[in-house]
Motif scaffolding. Structure first.
Motif, PDB file in Angstrom:
ATOM      1  N   GLU A  16      16.501 -52.451   0.284  1.00  0.00           N
ATOM      2  CA  GLU A  16      15.638 -53.632   0.260  1.00  0.00           C
ATOM      3  C   GLU A  16      16.248 -54.688   1.177  1.00  0.00           C
ATOM      4  O   GLU A  16      16.955 -55.596   0.737  1.00  0.00           O
ATOM      5  CB  GLU A  16      15.468 -54.147  -1.172  1.00  0.00           C
ATOM      6  CG  GLU A  16      15.001 -53.097  -2.167  1.00  0.00           C
ATOM      7  CD  GLU A  16      13.598 -52.565  -1.903  1.00  0.00           C
ATOM      8  OE1 GLU A  16      13.042 -52.797  -0.805  1.00  0.00           O
ATOM      9  OE2 GLU A  16      13.042 -51.901  -2.783  1.00  0.00           O
ATOM     10  N   SER A  38      11.682 -55.018  -3.085  1.00  0.00           N
ATOM     11  CA  SER A  38      11.443 -54.425  -4.400  1.00  0.00           C
ATOM     12  C   SER A  38      12.749 -53.963  -5.055  1.00  0.00           C
ATOM     13  O   SER A  38      13.763 -54.663  -4.966  1.00  0.00           O
ATOM     14  CB  SER A  38      10.428 -53.293  -4.244  1.00  0.00           C
ATOM     15  OG  SER A  38      10.018 -52.845  -5.493  1.00  0.00           O
ATOM     16  N   GLY A  79      10.748 -54.794   1.886  1.00  0.00           N
ATOM     17  CA  GLY A  79      12.163 -54.925   1.534  1.00  0.00           C
ATOM     18  C   GLY A  79      12.477 -55.895   0.420  1.00  0.00           C
ATOM     19  O   GLY A  79      13.546 -56.523   0.441  1.00  0.00           O
TER      20      GLY A  79
HETATM   21 MG   LIG Z   1      11.021 -51.386  -0.876  1.00  0.00          MG
END
Ligand SMILES: [Mg+2]
Ligand SMILES: Nc1nc2c(c(=O)[nH]1)N[C@H]1C(S)=C(S)[C@@H](COP(=O)(O)OP(=O)(O)OC[C@H]3O[C@@H](n4cnc5c(N)ncnc54)[C@H](O)[C@@H]3O)O[C@H]1N2
Ligand code: MOO
Length: 401
Positions: free
Chosen positions: A257, A252, A250
């Motif tokens: 995310e 990126s 979570g």
């Molecule tokens: Mg991700």
């Protein structure tokens, strides 16, 4: 994009230094001593016998030989632990055991094997020199001297020494209570059945094992769904009893995310580090608690742990050298690496007896989802930011895991 070194130092600053606590010796193994420790007593604390036998005056047995023994009356026993020790009268012997105090008047011990083992009278068939089989007070440690220096990593021998000089608790850098949180709506606890689109959770298992091996207390929240409210509700109540939060996933560039969305506004900063795997990273403080957020791909998690979390936690615990051993090794095949990024590849390192440098065989490709090749590796091959190709038979640096 920030450099590996820059993020390493940010994580190190966020994790900080652990406070010192006085712990019972049994709870100190693997921890680092925070202060010098002096000996309260000498070791040995008193002159004592190194053998089971007879305390004598060497002058009384000077003529003893196999063919012409000397016979002495035995005036008593000195077992280990006797605190009221009788003095030896010249011309007599006292039966003495290993570790028992040497009586006044005795200057040596005859091993029982060189006698007939008599209880009232003993026949001694060998002479001894003064001092034979006596362990002198203070020959190991003198009372008042420093026996363990601040910075020592406490293993079995160091803890044994502490106890031997009369210490029952030691000042050590207190291990942190770490909360490991793995995020991802696709994650399932084994052995529940998987539906299409779901995978078994593995990152928290790796992180827990890695953190416990450093001496940390670890609690886990596994498989938190990619939903900010769910994440906050699961983690926030635990912050009060936590010294460090390590999350996976979570962080990126996608639409769900969760870690980034939950923490970006509350003191944790996110960005890209010039490395592969492990590009997306974050760290900071959430309600005062240090947080390190690792990317979700399994190889990225363990590599990020090695590069950022492990050295920071070991430094916090007082280890003078928190780094893995680095050695040169000859590559068994050509590797390529993205320009401008430090690449960490899985490898298996071997060194033949007598060889100066070892050999490293890459395991798996650069993909950060290739967990099976990570499980086969015993090292990480480091290809620096300038390297785009490391040819077969060239020498590379490896970190021994
Ligand atoms: Mg991700
Ligand atoms: N458009 C872009 N997409 C991605 C980028 C990028 O720069 N631009 N970076 C890629 C890189 S590199 C990485 S690494 C990942 C990091 O993504 P997240 O940290 O957001 O992680 P997730 O999306 O949650 O998961 C990634 C991957 O790993 C699997 N996963 C996650 N948690 C676990 C777990 N606990 N156990 C097992 N496997 C886990 C997850 O299912 C995904 O397959 O982003 C790229 N994308
Ligand atoms: O940087 Mo990501 O960690 O390669 O998959």
């Amino acid at each position: 994009m920030i450099s590996v070194e820059e993020h390493r130092s940010r994580v190190r600053d966020v994790v900080g230094t652990r406070p010192v606590a006085h712990r019972a010796l049994a709870d100190c193994a693997g921890l680092v001593l925070a202060e010098d420790i002096g000996a309260g007593v000498s070791l040995p604390p008193f002159d004592n016998s190194a053998m089971d036998g007879y305390a004598v005056s060497s002058a009384d047995v000077a003529m003893a030989k196999a063919g012409s023994p000397v016979v002495l009356p035995v005036e008593g026993d000195i077992p280990a632990g006797l605190t009221d020790v009788p003095a030896l009268r010249q011309g007599t012997a006292l039966r003495i055991m290993t570790g028992a105090p040497v009586p006044e008047g005795a200057d040596s011990v005859v091993m029982v094997e060189h006698t007939d083992g008599g209880e009232r009278r003993v026949t001694i068939s060998a002479a001894v020199e003064a001092g034979t089989h006596i362990r002198r007070a203070g020959e190991d440690v003198r009372a008042g001297t420093v026996v363990l220096r601040a910075g020592t990593v406490l293993g079995p021998a160091q803890l044994g020494l502490a106890s031997a000089v009369g210490v029952d608790r030691l000042p050590v850098f207190e291990p942190p209570r770490v909360l490991v949180v793995s995020t991802g709506t696709e994650l399932v606890h084994p052995p529940r059945p998987l539906r299409h689109g779901q995978i078994y959770e593995s990152n928290s298992v790796m992180l827990v094992a890695a953190l416990r091996s450093l001496g940390c207390h670890v609690e886990t929240i596994r498989c938190v769904a990619d939903d900010v409210a769910t994440f906050r509700a699961a983690v926030e109540p635990k912050l009060a009893g936590t010294d460090l939060v390590v999350t996976s996933g979570g962080v990126s560039a996608g639409a769900y995310e969760v870690v980034k969305d939950a923490l970006a506004g509350v003191g944790v900063s996110f960005g890209k580090v010039a490395m592969q795997p492990g590009g997306p990273q974050g760290c900071g403080r959430w309600q005062g608690v240090p947080v390190v957020t690792l990317p979700g791909n399994p190889v990225s998690v363990l590599v990020s742990f090695e590069v950022f979390v492990r050295p920071a936690v070991l430094a916090a615990l007082g280890h003078a050298n928190p780094e893995r051993t680095r050695v040169p090794a000859r590559l068994t095949e050509t590797l390529t690496s993205p320009k401008g990024k430090r690449q960490f590849r899985r490898g298996y390192y071997t060194r033949e007896e007598g060889e100066v440098a070892g050999v490293v065989a890459p395991k798996g490709g650069p993909g950060s989802h290739l967990l099976a090749s990570l499980a086969e590796a015993n090292c990480l091959i480091v290809l620096d930011e300038e390297t785009v190709e490391a040819p077969k038979d060239s020498t590379v640096e490896v970190l021994l895991l």
